[in-house]
Design an enzyme around this catalytic site. Structure first.
Site, short mmCIF file in Angstrom:
data_model
loop_
_atom_site.label_atom_id
_atom_site.label_comp_id
_atom_site.label_asym_id
_atom_site.label_seq_id
_atom_site.Cartn_x
_atom_site.Cartn_y
_atom_site.Cartn_z
N GLU A 27 -24.50 34.64 84.39
CA GLU A 27 -23.95 33.67 85.32
C GLU A 27 -22.82 32.92 84.62
O GLU A 27 -22.78 32.85 83.39
CB GLU A 27 -25.04 32.69 85.77
N CYS A 81 -26.04 36.52 91.87
CA CYS A 81 -26.25 37.44 90.76
C CYS A 81 -25.20 38.53 90.87
O CYS A 81 -25.25 39.36 91.77
CB CYS A 81 -27.65 38.03 90.81
#
Length: 248
Positions: free
Chosen positions: A103, A2
């Protein structure tokens, strides 16, 4: 992993969801990046408190933060044993409020597709986090945090092999309770979110720049892998196949 996330829910919604009272009226953030301040919820004297800390954990034994690796994520499978994370896993667990993360899916050697990954109903939720307090030789103090990651679930594994750990709301109290000085009782929480929890949305490459922090970052765009071949520029026909066009 992340590396970017968002928190755009109104402060009143965040306060109600995480059950705390002492939070400022913070603005919506669409592109939170490493080294920036992030909100965390933690226990202080038995009560949940909202605090701002730097994203990028610095263990207390580090002498020079500038020379230390930026630890924005910690692998949940090994965090309880790693020197940089093991004390925080036992004694300083927190929850990082969010309503989505970003992402990148690698398409080929040169191209990547960005995705915004919100909760399916676009509500607020909490990442599993750990925090530390670092004190410098001149007395300067800095609180920092990292987000725990785990193997991606079936929904996200084609985008990236890792995903942030999400703590279910009904287990916030368990995650935050560090009274036992032991991370073993909460290991069952370090699992991928259910396959129907997230709904990834392809978005523009603008999210790659920290200069951009606006709602357009979360607008759906055609995924690069979905570009229709009818829009591709055809190559010149081969002399042996004059009756056909070779698109590839």
């Amino acid at each position: 992993m992340c590396g970017r996330f968002s928190l755009t829910a109104p402060p009143s919604e965040v306060r109600a969801h995480f059950d705390f009272e002492d939070a400022p009226n913070f603005p919506p953030r669409y592109n939170i990046a490493p080294t920036q301040p992030i909100g965390v919820v933690r226990l202080e004297n038995g009560e949940r408190r909202f605090r701002l800390v730097r994203w990028g954990l610095i263990p207390p034994w580090v002498k020079d933060p500038k020379a230390f690796t930026l630890l924005i994520n910690a692998r949940s499978e090994t965090a309880a044993e790693k020197p940089a994370f093991k004390l925080a896993m036992r004694r300083r667990r927190c929850i990082v409020p969010a309503n989505g993360f970003y992402e990148w899916q690698r398409m080929d050697a040169k191209n990547k597709q960005a995705y915004w990954v919100p909760e399916r109903w676009q509500g607020v939720f909490g990442f599993a986090g750990i925090y530390e307090a670092w004190m410098g030789p001149d007395g300067e103090e800095m609180e920092t945090a990292a987000i725990l990651t785990t193997a991606a679930n079936d929904t996200l594994k084609d985008i990236h092999a890792r995903m942030p750990v999400v703590i279910p709301k009904e287990h916030y109290a368990r995650w935050l309770d560090c009274a036992e000085d032991d991370a073993t009782p909460i290991k069952d929480l370090l699992e991928p979110a259910a396959n129907d929890f997230f709904k990834p949305i392809p978005v523009s490459d603008r999210v790659g720049s920290v200069r951009h922090d606006d709602a357009r970052l979360q607008e759906r765009v055609p995924a690069k892998s979905d570009v229709s071949v009818e829009h591709a520029v055809p190559k010149r026909a081969s002399p042996k196949t004059d009756d056909q066009m070779d698109l590839f």
